[in-house]
Write a protein that holds these residues in place. Structure first.
Motif, mmCIF file in Angstrom:
data_model
loop_
_atom_site.group_PDB
_atom_site.id
_atom_site.type_symbol
_atom_site.label_atom_id
_atom_site.label_comp_id
_atom_site.label_asym_id
_atom_site.label_seq_id
_atom_site.Cartn_x
_atom_site.Cartn_y
_atom_site.Cartn_z
ATOM 1 N N ALA A 33 0.810 -1.277 0.036
ATOM 2 C CA ALA A 33 0.130 -0.041 0.034
ATOM 3 C C ALA A 33 0.780 1.268 -0.079
ATOM 4 C CB ALA A 33 -0.826 -0.001 1.080
ATOM 5 N N ALA A 34 0.656 2.150 -0.895
ATOM 6 C CA ALA A 34 1.450 3.505 -0.927
ATOM 7 C C ALA A 34 0.994 4.359 0.109
ATOM 8 C CB ALA A 34 1.076 4.323 -2.313
ATOM 9 N N SER A 35 -0.432 4.530 0.537
ATOM 10 C CA SER A 35 -0.830 5.477 1.534
ATOM 11 C C SER A 35 -2.183 4.845 2.062
ATOM 12 C CB SER A 35 -0.905 6.742 1.068
ATOM 13 O OG SER A 35 -2.256 6.841 0.234
ATOM 14 N N LYS A 36 -2.696 5.350 3.284
ATOM 15 C CA LYS A 36 -3.934 4.849 3.937
ATOM 16 C C LYS A 36 -4.985 6.174 3.728
ATOM 17 C CE LYS A 36 -3.287 1.287 6.350
ATOM 18 N NZ LYS A 36 -4.023 0.172 6.034
ATOM 19 N N ALA A 37 -4.880 6.834 2.411
ATOM 20 C CA ALA A 37 -5.688 7.685 2.017
ATOM 21 C C ALA A 37 -7.046 7.129 1.617
ATOM 22 C CB ALA A 37 -5.300 8.519 0.837
ATOM 23 N N GLY A 38 -8.092 7.642 1.919
ATOM 24 C CA GLY A 38 -9.460 7.020 1.306
ATOM 25 C C GLY A 38 -10.575 7.309 2.581
ATOM 26 N N VAL A 39 -11.705 6.638 2.377
ATOM 27 C CA VAL A 39 -12.789 6.862 3.179
ATOM 28 C C VAL A 39 -12.382 5.676 4.267
ATOM 29 C CG1 VAL A 39 -15.229 6.537 3.415
ATOM 30 C CG2 VAL A 39 -14.228 7.864 1.513
ATOM 31 N N SER A 40 -12.684 5.989 5.556
ATOM 32 C CA SER A 40 -12.406 5.177 6.465
ATOM 33 C C SER A 40 -13.549 4.134 6.582
ATOM 34 C CB SER A 40 -12.508 5.874 7.938
ATOM 35 O OG SER A 40 -12.531 5.066 9.022
ATOM 36 N N GLY A 41 -13.382 2.586 6.543
ATOM 37 C CA GLY A 41 -14.113 1.867 6.816
ATOM 38 C C GLY A 41 -14.594 1.335 5.508
ATOM 39 N N LEU A 42 -14.350 1.950 4.340
ATOM 40 C CA LEU A 42 -14.694 1.555 3.040
ATOM 41 C C LEU A 42 -13.948 0.245 2.516
ATOM 42 C CD1 LEU A 42 -16.512 2.361 0.877
ATOM 43 C CD2 LEU A 42 -14.715 3.862 -0.138
ATOM 44 N N ASP A 43 -12.746 0.173 3.298
ATOM 45 C CA ASP A 43 -11.821 -1.032 2.944
ATOM 46 C C ASP A 43 -12.624 -2.386 3.278
ATOM 47 O OD1 ASP A 43 -9.552 -2.854 2.799
ATOM 48 O OD2 ASP A 43 -9.526 -2.818 5.161
ATOM 49 N N LYS A 44 -13.445 -2.401 4.394
ATOM 50 C CA LYS A 44 -14.171 -3.506 4.860
ATOM 51 C C LYS A 44 -15.234 -3.807 3.613
ATOM 52 C CE LYS A 44 -11.544 -3.286 8.572
ATOM 53 N NZ LYS A 44 -10.422 -2.895 7.795
ATOM 54 N N LEU A 45 -15.897 -2.741 3.098
ATOM 55 C CA LEU A 45 -16.748 -3.104 2.135
ATOM 56 C C LEU A 45 -16.273 -3.643 0.987
ATOM 57 C CD1 LEU A 45 -19.682 -2.468 1.148
ATOM 58 C CD2 LEU A 45 -18.993 -0.153 0.248
ATOM 59 N N TYR A 46 -14.886 -3.214 0.625
ATOM 60 C CA TYR A 46 -14.368 -3.750 -0.223
ATOM 61 C C TYR A 46 -14.087 -5.359 -0.023
ATOM 62 C CZ TYR A 46 -13.424 0.791 -2.054
ATOM 63 O OH TYR A 46 -13.452 2.193 -2.743
ATOM 64 N N HIS A 47 -13.492 -5.900 1.057
ATOM 65 C CA HIS A 47 -13.518 -6.871 1.429
ATOM 66 C C HIS A 47 -14.691 -7.966 1.418
ATOM 67 C CE1 HIS A 47 -9.219 -7.369 3.048
ATOM 68 N NE2 HIS A 47 -9.429 -6.154 3.104
ATOM 69 N N PHE A 48 -15.666 -7.267 1.812
ATOM 70 C CA PHE A 48 -17.093 -8.038 1.612
ATOM 71 C C PHE A 48 -17.394 -8.138 0.490
ATOM 72 C CE2 PHE A 48 -21.774 -7.969 1.469
ATOM 73 C CZ PHE A 48 -21.997 -8.566 2.510
ATOM 74 N N ILE A 49 -17.397 -7.216 -0.320
ATOM 75 C CA ILE A 49 -17.587 -7.592 -1.931
ATOM 76 C C ILE A 49 -16.481 -8.429 -2.717
ATOM 77 C CG2 ILE A 49 -17.906 -6.375 -4.312
ATOM 78 C CD1 ILE A 49 -19.069 -3.779 -2.659
ATOM 79 N N GLY A 50 -15.614 -8.217 -2.431
ATOM 80 C CA GLY A 50 -14.439 -9.026 -3.158
ATOM 81 C C GLY A 50 -14.563 -10.468 -2.730
ATOM 82 N N PHE A 51 -14.913 -10.834 -1.403
ATOM 83 C CA PHE A 51 -14.696 -12.091 -1.208
ATOM 84 C C PHE A 51 -16.071 -12.847 -1.450
ATOM 85 C CE2 PHE A 51 -10.636 -10.929 0.378
ATOM 86 C CZ PHE A 51 -10.154 -12.256 0.426
ATOM 87 N N GLY A 52 -16.932 -11.927 -1.372
ATOM 88 C CA GLY A 52 -18.323 -12.342 -1.579
ATOM 89 C C GLY A 52 -18.584 -12.778 -3.238
ATOM 90 N N ALA A 53 -17.806 -12.111 -4.104
ATOM 91 C CA ALA A 53 -17.620 -12.371 -5.584
ATOM 92 C C ALA A 53 -16.934 -13.581 -5.731
ATOM 93 C CB ALA A 53 -17.152 -11.303 -6.124
ATOM 94 N N LEU A 54 -15.880 -13.789 -4.760
ATOM 95 C CA LEU A 54 -14.845 -14.967 -4.856
ATOM 96 C C LEU A 54 -15.787 -16.348 -4.684
ATOM 97 C CD1 LEU A 54 -12.318 -16.067 -5.319
ATOM 98 C CD2 LEU A 54 -11.776 -15.912 -3.021
#
Length: 117
Positions: A33-54
């Protein structure tokens, strides 16, 4: 358990989609990871969607074995969390929880969709 010819034709596609998504998830979660910039908690949504799609393609292909798919996808997420500190990223229990919830949700969606067939 007998598998219909139609379902049998879709199994290679399900495995192919799952393998492709697993490679994409590895690249996205193990690239330093280059930086931790971004919306807080959005990372968890990405995990939820990514592993659901998997989990979804194999849950659709093997609806009676969805529990095994969920366990496998969650174990895959756990392995990624164990590797992440070695590539300059942080491991988090919350990420693993989001992975598992995404996989469980995919299994539930697959169950609903398979009943409509």
């Amino acid at each position: 358990m007998t598998i219909s010819p139609l379902a049998r034709r879709h199994i290679p596609w399900a495995w192919g989609a799952t393998a492709t998504l697993a490679l994409i998830l590895c690249a996205l979660t193990l690239y330093p990871a280059a930086s931790k910039a971004g919306v807080s908690g959005l990372d968890k949504l990405y995990h939820f969607i990514g592993f659901g799609a998997l989990a979804l393609p194999l849950c659709l292909a093997y609806p009676r074995r969805a529990w095994a798919v969920v366990l496998g996808v969650t174990a895959f997420g756990g392995a990624i969390e164990l590797i992440q500190p070695y590539v300059g990223r942080g491991a988090e229990w919350a990420d693993l929880l989001a992975d598992a919830l995404g996989a469980l949700s995919a299994a539930g969606l697959a169950r609903v969709l398979s009943r409509r067939r």
